[in-house]
Design a protein around this motif. Structure first.
Motif, PDB file in Angstrom:
ATOM      1  N   GLY A 252      -5.941 -27.958 -36.591  1.00  0.00           N
ATOM      2  CA  GLY A 252      -7.176 -28.336 -35.924  1.00  0.00           C
ATOM      3  C   GLY A 252      -7.342 -29.838 -36.006  1.00  0.00           C
ATOM      4  N   ILE A 253      -6.950 -30.537 -34.966  1.00  0.00           N
ATOM      5  CA  ILE A 253      -7.122 -31.985 -34.994  1.00  0.00           C
ATOM      6  C   ILE A 253      -8.076 -32.415 -33.889  1.00  0.00           C
ATOM      7  CG2 ILE A 253      -4.942 -32.559 -36.128  1.00  0.00           C
ATOM      8  CD1 ILE A 253      -3.838 -33.351 -33.382  1.00  0.00           C
ATOM      9  N   LEU A 254      -8.911 -33.369 -34.234  1.00  0.00           N
ATOM     10  CA  LEU A 254      -9.787 -34.030 -33.275  1.00  0.00           C
ATOM     11  C   LEU A 254      -9.062 -35.297 -32.872  1.00  0.00           C
ATOM     12  CD1 LEU A 254     -12.588 -34.597 -31.899  1.00  0.00           C
ATOM     13  CD2 LEU A 254     -13.214 -35.739 -34.035  1.00  0.00           C
ATOM     14  N   TYR A 255      -8.934 -35.541 -31.574  1.00  0.00           N
ATOM     15  CA  TYR A 255      -8.236 -36.766 -31.183  1.00  0.00           C
ATOM     16  C   TYR A 255      -8.750 -37.324 -29.854  1.00  0.00           C
ATOM     17  CZ  TYR A 255      -5.165 -33.788 -28.271  1.00  0.00           C
ATOM     18  OH  TYR A 255      -4.669 -32.896 -27.363  1.00  0.00           O
ATOM     19  N   PHE A 256      -8.445 -38.588 -29.649  1.00  0.00           N
ATOM     20  CA  PHE A 256      -8.863 -39.326 -28.462  1.00  0.00           C
ATOM     21  C   PHE A 256      -7.625 -39.919 -27.814  1.00  0.00           C
ATOM     22  CE2 PHE A 256     -12.328 -39.158 -31.387  1.00  0.00           C
ATOM     23  CZ  PHE A 256     -13.438 -38.903 -30.592  1.00  0.00           C
ATOM     24  N   GLU A 257      -7.474 -39.678 -26.499  1.00  0.00           N
ATOM     25  CA  GLU A 257      -6.351 -40.210 -25.732  1.00  0.00           C
ATOM     26  C   GLU A 257      -6.841 -40.482 -24.319  1.00  0.00           C
ATOM     27  OE1 GLU A 257      -3.432 -37.009 -25.762  1.00  0.00           O
ATOM     28  OE2 GLU A 257      -4.388 -36.092 -24.033  1.00  0.00           O
ATOM     29  N   THR A 258      -5.944 -40.886 -23.444  1.00  0.00           N
ATOM     30  CA  THR A 258      -6.312 -41.175 -22.055  1.00  0.00           C
ATOM     31  C   THR A 258      -5.484 -40.300 -21.111  1.00  0.00           C
ATOM     32  OG1 THR A 258      -4.747 -43.002 -22.170  1.00  0.00           O
ATOM     33  CG2 THR A 258      -7.086 -43.553 -22.427  1.00  0.00           C
ATOM     34  N   PRO A 259      -5.887 -40.208 -19.841  1.00  0.00           N
ATOM     35  CA  PRO A 259      -5.112 -39.416 -18.876  1.00  0.00           C
ATOM     36  C   PRO A 259      -3.756 -40.049 -18.553  1.00  0.00           C
ATOM     37  CG  PRO A 259      -7.361 -39.762 -18.107  1.00  0.00           C
ATOM     38  CD  PRO A 259      -7.151 -40.674 -19.266  1.00  0.00           C
ATOM     39  N   THR A 260      -2.937 -39.293 -17.880  1.00  0.00           N
ATOM     40  CA  THR A 260      -1.591 -39.718 -17.487  1.00  0.00           C
ATOM     41  C   THR A 260      -1.598 -41.100 -16.842  1.00  0.00           C
ATOM     42  OG1 THR A 260      -1.054 -37.412 -17.066  1.00  0.00           O
ATOM     43  CG2 THR A 260       0.436 -39.037 -16.135  1.00  0.00           C
ATOM     44  N   GLY A 261      -0.660 -41.940 -17.270  1.00  0.00           N
ATOM     45  CA  GLY A 261      -0.486 -43.254 -16.651  1.00  0.00           C
ATOM     46  C   GLY A 261      -1.310 -44.363 -17.273  1.00  0.00           C
ATOM     47  N   ASP A 262      -2.148 -44.063 -18.256  1.00  0.00           N
ATOM     48  CA  ASP A 262      -3.018 -45.075 -18.871  1.00  0.00           C
ATOM     49  C   ASP A 262      -2.679 -45.188 -20.350  1.00  0.00           C
ATOM     50  OD1 ASP A 262      -5.018 -46.672 -19.896  1.00  0.00           O
ATOM     51  OD2 ASP A 262      -6.672 -45.492 -19.080  1.00  0.00           O
ATOM     52  N   ALA A 263      -1.963 -46.227 -20.726  1.00  0.00           N
ATOM     53  CA  ALA A 263      -1.593 -46.428 -22.127  1.00  0.00           C
ATOM     54  C   ALA A 263      -2.238 -47.692 -22.694  1.00  0.00           C
ATOM     55  CB  ALA A 263      -0.075 -46.490 -22.268  1.00  0.00           C
ATOM     56  N   ASN A 264      -3.394 -48.079 -22.137  1.00  0.00           N
ATOM     57  CA  ASN A 264      -4.088 -49.262 -22.644  1.00  0.00           C
ATOM     58  C   ASN A 264      -4.683 -48.984 -24.028  1.00  0.00           C
ATOM     59  OD1 ASN A 264      -3.609 -50.899 -20.385  1.00  0.00           O
ATOM     60  ND2 ASN A 264      -5.249 -49.889 -19.265  1.00  0.00           N
ATOM     61  N   ASP A 265      -5.010 -50.060 -24.753  1.00  0.00           N
ATOM     62  CA  ASP A 265      -5.604 -49.929 -26.081  1.00  0.00           C
ATOM     63  C   ASP A 265      -6.943 -49.206 -25.975  1.00  0.00           C
ATOM     64  OD1 ASP A 265      -3.477 -51.558 -26.687  1.00  0.00           O
ATOM     65  OD2 ASP A 265      -4.686 -53.334 -27.113  1.00  0.00           O
ATOM     66  N   ILE A 266      -7.211 -48.288 -26.916  1.00  0.00           N
ATOM     67  CA  ILE A 266      -8.503 -47.607 -26.944  1.00  0.00           C
ATOM     68  C   ILE A 266      -9.177 -47.810 -28.297  1.00  0.00           C
ATOM     69  CG2 ILE A 266      -8.102 -45.895 -25.143  1.00  0.00           C
ATOM     70  CD1 ILE A 266      -7.352 -43.879 -27.311  1.00  0.00           C
ATOM     71  N   CYS A 267     -10.503 -47.825 -28.268  1.00  0.00           N
ATOM     72  CA  CYS A 267     -11.304 -48.068 -29.468  1.00  0.00           C
ATOM     73  C   CYS A 267     -12.348 -46.971 -29.628  1.00  0.00           C
ATOM     74  CB  CYS A 267     -12.029 -49.411 -29.357  1.00  0.00           C
ATOM     75  SG  CYS A 267     -10.940 -50.798 -28.966  1.00  0.00           S
TER      76      CYS A 267
END
Length: 187
Positions: free
Chosen positions: A151-166
């Motif tokens: 059970g992991i909570l995580y934050f990512e972006t959709p396909t094609g977006d590898a910019n830095d996230i905060c």
């Protein structure tokens, strides 16, 4: 009692004990402490080689205590410097691995849209159903074929977006009462 299921939501100096990089990395991928939105600190994940490289935390133990139901995930999110496609996904992975029926992962997701490089508050609902959860309401640790689940909570972006996230001030709270689990109040 604070009902936040997230460990180290204030991002202590030892944040790496609870906040991890999920999935593919390279020599440039790292999580660093930055100025937070409301709290003193937030986190930035930079050098993401893939859109699915995310910031994560294992919340399995707490999900096991609380079980099936609707959860609210909230906090602040933004891009690093360059703005991507404007969406960050908040997800809980209730299962990891390939099941006998060929299913890969059970992911409960909510999209946070309109994200820029300024802090933006969000509140999203994640409904953990009975997939990957036994009759007693426990999130299973293994599939029937022995593959590991978590059970992991995580934050990512959709396909094609590898910019830095905060992220900053992240909360995960059950939107229901489980009085049969008094030990929940100890977190």
């Amino acid at each position: 009692t604070d009902k936040n299921l997230v460990i180290d939501a204030d991002i202590s100096e030892n944040f790496a004990d609870s906040w991890k990089i999920r999935s593919e990395t390279n020599e440039n991928t790292m999580i660093t402490r930055i100025k937070g939105a409301e709290s003193e600190y937030g986190l930035m994940l930079s050098g993401r080689p893939k859109y699915y490289t995310g910031i994560s935390q294992n919340v399995l133990e707490k999900l096991n205590l609380y079980g099936v139901g609707k959860y609210k995930v909230s906090g602040y999110v933004r891009y690093g410097s360059e703005v991507g496609n404007g969406t960050v996904n908040a997800k809980i992975m209730a299962m990891r691995g390939v099941a006998k029926d060929g299913t890969v992962d059970k992911v409960i997701a909510a999209s946070i849209t309109g994200v820029t490089n300024e802090w933006m508050y969000f509140e999203k609902e994640l409904d953990i159903d009975n997939f990957g959860i036994d009759a007693a309401g426990n999130v299973l640790t293994k599939c029937s074929d022995g593959n590991v689940m978590n059970g992991i909570l995580y934050f990512e972006t959709p396909t094609g977006d590898a910019n830095d996230i905060c992220i900053s001030d992240i909360r995960l709270e059950a939107m229901f009462d489980r009085t049969e689990y008094p030990e929940y109040d100890e977190f």
